[in-house]
Design a protein around this motif. Structure first.
Motif, PDB file in Angstrom:
ATOM      1  N   ILE A 117       7.462  -9.030  -0.463  1.00 50.36           N
ATOM      2  CA  ILE A 117       6.389  -8.294   0.205  1.00 50.36           C
ATOM      3  C   ILE A 117       6.301  -6.885  -0.393  1.00 50.36           C
ATOM      4  N   ARG A 118       5.186  -6.231  -0.128  1.00 48.65           N
ATOM      5  CA  ARG A 118       5.005  -4.839  -0.575  1.00 48.65           C
ATOM      6  C   ARG A 118       4.616  -3.996   0.624  1.00 48.65           C
ATOM      7  N   PRO A 119       5.596  -3.630   1.436  1.00 48.60           N
ATOM      8  CA  PRO A 119       5.282  -2.993   2.719  1.00 48.60           C
ATOM      9  C   PRO A 119       4.785  -1.557   2.571  1.00 48.60           C
ATOM     10  N   PRO A 120       3.853  -1.165   3.434  1.00 55.43           N
ATOM     11  CA  PRO A 120       3.435   0.232   3.453  1.00 55.43           C
ATOM     12  C   PRO A 120       4.501   1.094   4.125  1.00 55.43           C
ATOM     13  N   VAL A 121       4.824   2.214   3.506  1.00 56.01           N
ATOM     14  CA  VAL A 121       5.801   3.135   4.088  1.00 56.01           C
ATOM     15  C   VAL A 121       5.289   4.573   3.973  1.00 56.01           C
ATOM     16  N   LEU A 122       5.770   5.390   4.877  1.00 59.58           N
ATOM     17  CA  LEU A 122       5.503   6.825   4.807  1.00 59.58           C
ATOM     18  C   LEU A 122       6.830   7.534   4.627  1.00 59.58           C
ATOM     19  N   SER A 158       2.342   5.253   1.223  1.00 54.96           N
ATOM     20  CA  SER A 158       0.969   5.534   1.667  1.00 54.96           C
ATOM     21  C   SER A 158       0.760   6.972   2.109  1.00 54.96           C
ATOM     22  N   GLY A 159       1.854   7.738   2.200  1.00 55.75           N
ATOM     23  CA  GLY A 159       1.698   9.124   2.623  1.00 55.75           C
ATOM     24  C   GLY A 159       2.967   9.680   3.236  1.00 55.75           C
ATOM     25  N   MET A 160       2.794  10.651   4.101  1.00 57.42           N
ATOM     26  CA  MET A 160       3.926  11.413   4.649  1.00 57.42           C
ATOM     27  C   MET A 160       3.845  11.480   6.163  1.00 57.42           C
ATOM     28  N   MET A 161       5.008  11.687   6.768  1.00 56.22           N
ATOM     29  CA  MET A 161       5.084  11.873   8.213  1.00 56.22           C
ATOM     30  C   MET A 161       5.910  13.112   8.499  1.00 56.22           C
ATOM     31  N   THR A 162       5.549  13.851   9.535  1.00 55.71           N
ATOM     32  CA  THR A 162       6.405  14.949   9.966  1.00 55.71           C
ATOM     33  C   THR A 162       6.304  15.189  11.457  1.00 55.71           C
ATOM     34  N   ARG A 181       0.246  18.776   4.436  1.00 63.35           N
ATOM     35  CA  ARG A 181      -0.962  18.382   3.716  1.00 63.35           C
ATOM     36  C   ARG A 181      -0.932  18.940   2.287  1.00 63.35           C
ATOM     37  N   GLU A 182      -0.514  20.194   2.153  1.00 61.81           N
ATOM     38  CA  GLU A 182      -0.492  20.800   0.821  1.00 61.81           C
ATOM     39  C   GLU A 182       0.565  20.153  -0.082  1.00 61.81           C
ATOM     40  N   LEU A 183       1.701  19.819   0.510  1.00 58.72           N
ATOM     41  CA  LEU A 183       2.745  19.122  -0.252  1.00 58.72           C
ATOM     42  C   LEU A 183       2.219  17.770  -0.726  1.00 58.72           C
ATOM     43  N   ARG A 184       1.542  17.070   0.179  1.00 59.53           N
ATOM     44  CA  ARG A 184       0.951  15.781  -0.184  1.00 59.53           C
ATOM     45  C   ARG A 184      -0.015  15.952  -1.358  1.00 59.53           C
ATOM     46  N   ASP A 185      -0.843  16.980  -1.307  1.00 58.41           N
ATOM     47  CA  ASP A 185      -1.831  17.194  -2.375  1.00 58.41           C
ATOM     48  C   ASP A 185      -1.135  17.412  -3.728  1.00 58.41           C
ATOM     49  N   SER A 191       1.167  11.929  -9.280  1.00 62.60           N
ATOM     50  CA  SER A 191       1.389  10.486  -9.152  1.00 62.60           C
ATOM     51  C   SER A 191       0.436   9.685 -10.025  1.00 62.60           C
ATOM     52  N   PRO A 192       0.883   8.492 -10.439  1.00 60.01           N
ATOM     53  CA  PRO A 192      -0.031   7.600 -11.162  1.00 60.01           C
ATOM     54  C   PRO A 192      -1.148   7.125 -10.221  1.00 60.01           C
ATOM     55  N   ALA A 193      -2.230   6.630 -10.819  1.00 66.43           N
ATOM     56  CA  ALA A 193      -3.442   6.304 -10.056  1.00 66.43           C
ATOM     57  C   ALA A 193      -3.206   5.285  -8.944  1.00 66.43           C
ATOM     58  N   GLU A 194      -2.226   4.383  -9.131  1.00 60.08           N
ATOM     59  CA  GLU A 194      -2.060   3.334  -8.109  1.00 60.08           C
ATOM     60  C   GLU A 194      -1.398   3.849  -6.824  1.00 60.08           C
ATOM     61  N   ILE A 195      -0.916   5.074  -6.862  1.00 60.07           N
ATOM     62  CA  ILE A 195      -0.326   5.631  -5.637  1.00 60.07           C
ATOM     63  C   ILE A 195      -1.361   6.475  -4.898  1.00 60.07           C
ATOM     64  N   CYS A 196      -1.636   6.081  -3.659  1.00 60.06           N
ATOM     65  CA  CYS A 196      -2.616   6.796  -2.827  1.00 60.06           C
ATOM     66  C   CYS A 196      -1.921   7.310  -1.583  1.00 60.06           C
ATOM     67  N   LEU A 197      -1.671   8.593  -1.576  1.00 62.55           N
ATOM     68  CA  LEU A 197      -0.968   9.204  -0.434  1.00 62.55           C
ATOM     69  C   LEU A 197      -2.008   9.614   0.620  1.00 62.55           C
TER      70      LEU A 197
END
Ligand SMILES: *Cc1c(COP(=O)(O)O)cnc(C)c1O
Length: 230
Positions: A117-122, A158-162, A181-185, A191-197
């Motif tokens: 599987i390829r699970p979504p994680v934050l 898929s992104g970040m949690m705090t 949000r700024e760290l995510r940006d 990141s390579p194109a296939e990573i969407c945070l």
């Protein structure tokens, strides 16, 4: 009785989210409410399942039990995950918000590959740097980012949690949400194109409106949702 109260609370929260969206020119459709059921009685949880479909639990064991009883709900794991519970979590959770170390990421990669599987994680970020909080530090994420991307081949990061520090003043949370949000940006750019945070999981009962104004896509709300029930 339970149902009408839940409906009322849910509507109130959705109204507050919509107002925060209006203030920040966002689309309410971009925000998902994760109903945090960790302290909720089972009766409330089943009543809520008739009204809402994304729930959050802190403990993998309770998530797994409840997921089997209510399989049509999307169950998100928002609490700390021990490495020996990774398999359980991957079998029952739709998303894990609380990946807080490289070691845990490696363990998830291993089990995900095994389960095919390829699970979504934050990635959980300790953006305030408080000793009591778990999560990657911002500096650690920046310095290990290439390694993280490499380990995460078997996942969708898929992104970040705090979590903002506890405070009676919701505005006090704002700089932490902005910083996430700024760290995510910054990391998205690296990141390579296939990573969407795309996902920012931030905001709880006391500060979700501020989180929405600062870009939250997932708000994790427990006590405000179950207010007035006992
Ligand atoms: C309990 C919990 C929440 C919900 O908190 P409330 O203040 O009850 O809305 C959100 N996120 C995490 C990680 C939690 O443990």
């Amino acid at each position: 009785m339970i149902e009408s109260r839940l409906q009322q609370n849910l509507q109130q929260i959705q109204f507050q989210i919509a107002e925060a969206c209006r203030r920040s020119s966002r689309d309410p459709g971009d925000i998902r409410l994760v109903a945090v059921t960790k302290y909720a009685q089972w009766e409330w949880v089943t009543a809520l399942a008739g009204l809402h479909s994304v729930f959050g639990e802190n403990r993998p064991q309770q998530l797994a039990e409840r997921q089997q009883l209510l399989p049509d709900v999307q169950w998100h794991l928002i609490g700390q995950l021990q490495r020996n519970k990774v398999r359980l979590a991957l079998q029952h959770a739709a998303c894990i918000h609380s990946v807080d170390s490289l070691k845990l990421l490696e363990r998830i990669a291993l089990i995900a590959e095994e389960l095919n599987i390829r699970p979504p994680v934050l990635l959980e970020v300790n953006i305030s740097g408080e000793e009591s909080k778990s999560g990657f530090s911002a500096a650690e994420l920046r310095s290990c980012w290439d390694q993280i991307i490499d380990v995460a081949r078997h996942m969708q990061i898929s992104g970040m949690m705090t979590m903002a520090p506890a405070s009676d003043d919701p505005q006090a949370a704002r700089p932490y949400f902005t910083a996430l949000r700024e760290l995510r940006d910054v990391l998205q750019q690296r990141s390579p194109a296939e990573i969407c945070l795309n996902e920012l999981s931030m905001g709880m009962s006391g500060d979700f409106e501020i989180a929405v104004e600062e870009g939250a896509t997932l708000v994790r709300i427990g006590s405000a949702l179950f207010e007035g029930l006992d």
